[in-house]
Write a protein that holds these residues in place. Structure first.
Motif, PDB file in Angstrom:
ATOM      1  N   PHE A   1       0.824  -1.207   0.000  1.00 17.81           N
ATOM      2  CA  PHE A   1       0.000   0.000   0.000  1.00 17.81           C
ATOM      3  C   PHE A   1       0.860   1.260   0.000  1.00 17.81           C
ATOM      4  O   PHE A   1       0.439   2.316  -0.457  1.00 17.81           O
ATOM      5  CB  PHE A   1      -0.938   0.011   1.211  1.00 17.81           C
TER       6      PHE A   1
ATOM      7  N   VAL B   1       1.575   3.531  -3.054  1.00 20.36           N
ATOM      8  CA  VAL B   1       0.639   4.604  -3.398  1.00 20.36           C
ATOM      9  C   VAL B   1       0.567   5.647  -2.295  1.00 20.36           C
ATOM     10  O   VAL B   1       0.535   6.853  -2.552  1.00 20.36           O
ATOM     11  CB  VAL B   1      -0.768   4.023  -3.678  1.00 20.36           C
TER      12      VAL B   1
ATOM     13  N   THR C   1       6.874  -5.277  -3.817  1.00 22.97           N
ATOM     14  CA  THR C   1       5.655  -5.948  -4.286  1.00 22.97           C
ATOM     15  C   THR C   1       5.640  -7.431  -3.924  1.00 22.97           C
ATOM     16  O   THR C   1       4.898  -8.210  -4.510  1.00 22.97           O
ATOM     17  CB  THR C   1       5.529  -5.804  -5.820  1.00 22.97           C
TER      18      THR C   1
ATOM     19  N   GLY D   1      -7.308  -5.931  -0.329  1.00 21.04           N
ATOM     20  CA  GLY D   1      -6.685  -5.248  -1.455  1.00 21.04           C
ATOM     21  C   GLY D   1      -6.604  -6.094  -2.709  1.00 21.04           C
ATOM     22  O   GLY D   1      -5.840  -5.775  -3.624  1.00 21.04           O
TER      23      GLY D   1
ATOM     24  N   ASP E   1      -8.430  -6.361  -5.195  1.00 23.12           N
ATOM     25  CA  ASP E   1      -8.818  -5.672  -6.435  1.00 23.12           C
ATOM     26  C   ASP E   1      -7.796  -4.609  -6.840  1.00 23.12           C
ATOM     27  O   ASP E   1      -8.001  -3.908  -7.842  1.00 23.12           O
ATOM     28  CB  ASP E   1     -10.195  -5.008  -6.259  1.00 23.12           C
ATOM     29  N   ARG E   2      -6.689  -4.506  -6.118  1.00 24.94           N
ATOM     30  CA  ARG E   2      -5.697  -3.465  -6.386  1.00 24.94           C
ATOM     31  C   ARG E   2      -4.364  -4.046  -6.884  1.00 24.94           C
ATOM     32  O   ARG E   2      -3.346  -3.367  -6.863  1.00 24.94           O
ATOM     33  CB  ARG E   2      -5.471  -2.632  -5.127  1.00 24.94           C
TER      34      ARG E   2
ATOM     35  N   THR F   1      -3.087  -4.848  -9.881  1.00 24.61           N
ATOM     36  CA  THR F   1      -2.439  -4.133 -10.986  1.00 24.61           C
ATOM     37  C   THR F   1      -1.956  -2.764 -10.546  1.00 24.61           C
ATOM     38  O   THR F   1      -0.814  -2.360 -10.822  1.00 24.61           O
ATOM     39  CB  THR F   1      -3.398  -4.002 -12.173  1.00 24.61           C
ATOM     40  N   GLU F   2      -2.799  -2.040  -9.826  1.00 26.41           N
ATOM     41  CA  GLU F   2      -2.461  -0.692  -9.365  1.00 26.41           C
ATOM     42  C   GLU F   2      -1.204  -0.682  -8.503  1.00 26.41           C
ATOM     43  O   GLU F   2      -0.273   0.111  -8.735  1.00 26.41           O
ATOM     44  CB  GLU F   2      -3.634  -0.119  -8.569  1.00 26.41           C
ATOM     45  N   LEU F   3      -1.163  -1.557  -7.504  1.00 24.02           N
ATOM     46  CA  LEU F   3      -0.063  -1.537  -6.541  1.00 24.02           C
ATOM     47  C   LEU F   3       1.242  -2.026  -7.151  1.00 24.02           C
ATOM     48  O   LEU F   3       2.319  -1.497  -6.841  1.00 24.02           O
ATOM     49  CB  LEU F   3      -0.432  -2.381  -5.318  1.00 24.02           C
TER      50      LEU F   3
END
Length: 344
Positions: A41, A44, A69, A82, A84-85, A87-89
């Protein structure tokens, strides 16, 4: 992309050996990460701290650093709501790394860290090959989109999960490195030995550009594992990423007792044992990396160390053998378990 074309292999061919980075978790805890929180987290929420993490390795001389990661797959992130995150993370972690590497003034490899799912593979557990590939592939694509040069699979214990990660890297069209953790009498938690992993790698169609060991029990054990890889005669570059000494519980927190001088000695022994990509794992800080860099740059290559030389320099093994052959012919530990650990 062929092995000769990927950035890591090209840099290794140019330099002969590469210095990887140190710990992620240890450094982030020192920056304020709380136990139980998802460090991903911070890619971001605290981009400045992740920039500092990566930059500290580069400034200490690392040729490769891993992205923040490790637990960035859907199974691990689900523990923190998390899932659903992914790709974002992963993209964010790689993008920060890309920016740091591009400002380094020299070639630095951004390695997209991918740790285990935390689930047990079928038939012993419920995680199927297909689902594992799907989770690893989702993470791989996020890291690729963020600019990672190579994917770095680490701390794996099961051959089946190693194969699933390899398939995901193939689907993403990315070169990859794969390491296991050998922390149970010379074997991974799922019983894989150094010889088993070397044979697995030699038979893979989508083979890694580097393979080896990370974390584990201590530097002595990891060095014995490196000797086990080298004994198989495999041409794939070997990775050694050992912990900075032995963990000790002090004042409510875990501390590693390895000094920079000890890790410098470890780096030399790892190189001479056959590793060409050398870094640290838990407890390894920038000061350790600087000492490792200086040692590798200034000390000439020597003969492969004996087990006795390893224990003299790094302390005793945690188990009598490396797990490859309990009936003889394996790497047995010298009978020195009662000796105190040296500190140079």
């Amino acid at each position: 992309m062929t092995q000769s074309q990927d950035p890591l292999s090209a840099l290794l061919a140019e330099r002969g050996y590469l210095l990887a980075d140190g710990a992620t978790g240890t450094n982030l805890f020192n920056m304020g990460l709380s136990a139980g929180d998802a460090p991903e987290f911070w890619n971001v929420d605290h981009t400045d701290r992740i920039t500092t993490l990566y930059s500290s390795a580069v400034e200490a001389g690392s040729d490769i650093f891993l992205t923040n990661t490790f637990g960035g797959n859907a199974s691990r992130l689900k523990l923190h709501q998390g899932q659903d995150r992914v790709t974002e993370l992963n993209r964010a972690g790689a993008e920060i790394g890309r920016a740091v590497a591009d400002k380094a003034g020299r070639k630095v490899i951004v390695a997209g860290s991918m740790g285990p799912t935390g689930d047990i593979m079928a038939p012993m557990g419920t995680l199927t090959h297909e689902l594992a590939v799907e989770m690893f592939h989702e993470q791989a694509e996020g890291l690729k989109s963020g600019g990672a040069d190579v994917l770095w699979i680490e701390t794996i214990s099961a051959a089946e999960e190693y194969r699933a990660a390899a398939e995901a890297c193939r689907l993403a069209g990315m070169p990859w490195v794969g390491t296991m953790s050998f922390d149970t009498a010379g074997r991974s938690m799922m019983g894989v030995t150094s010889a088993d992993l070397a044979k697995l790698v030699s038979r893979m169609q989508y083979a890694p550009v580097g393979f080896g060991a990370n974390c584990g029990t201590g530097a002595s054990d990891l060095l014995r594992t490196i000797l086990g890889f080298a004994a198989q005669g495999i041409e794939t570059p070997i990775v050694a990423k050992g912990n900075a000494g032995i963990p000790k519980y002090v004042d409510g927190a875990i501390h590693y007792d390895g000094t920079p001088a000890l890790m410098a000695e470890y780096a030399i022994l790892a190189r001479d044992a056959g590793a060409s990509i050398i870094g640290g794992c838990c407890g390894t800080m920038a000061e350790h990396l600087r000492a490792m860099r200086e040692a590798l740059d200034t000390r000439p290559r020597g003969a492969s160390p004996t087990l006795e030389q390893i224990t003299d320099a790094m302390g005793p093994f945690s188990s009598e053998t490396d797990g490859t052959d309990v009936h003889g012919g394996c790497a047995h530990a010298p009978k020195r378990e009662r000796r105190g650990r040296r500190r140079s």
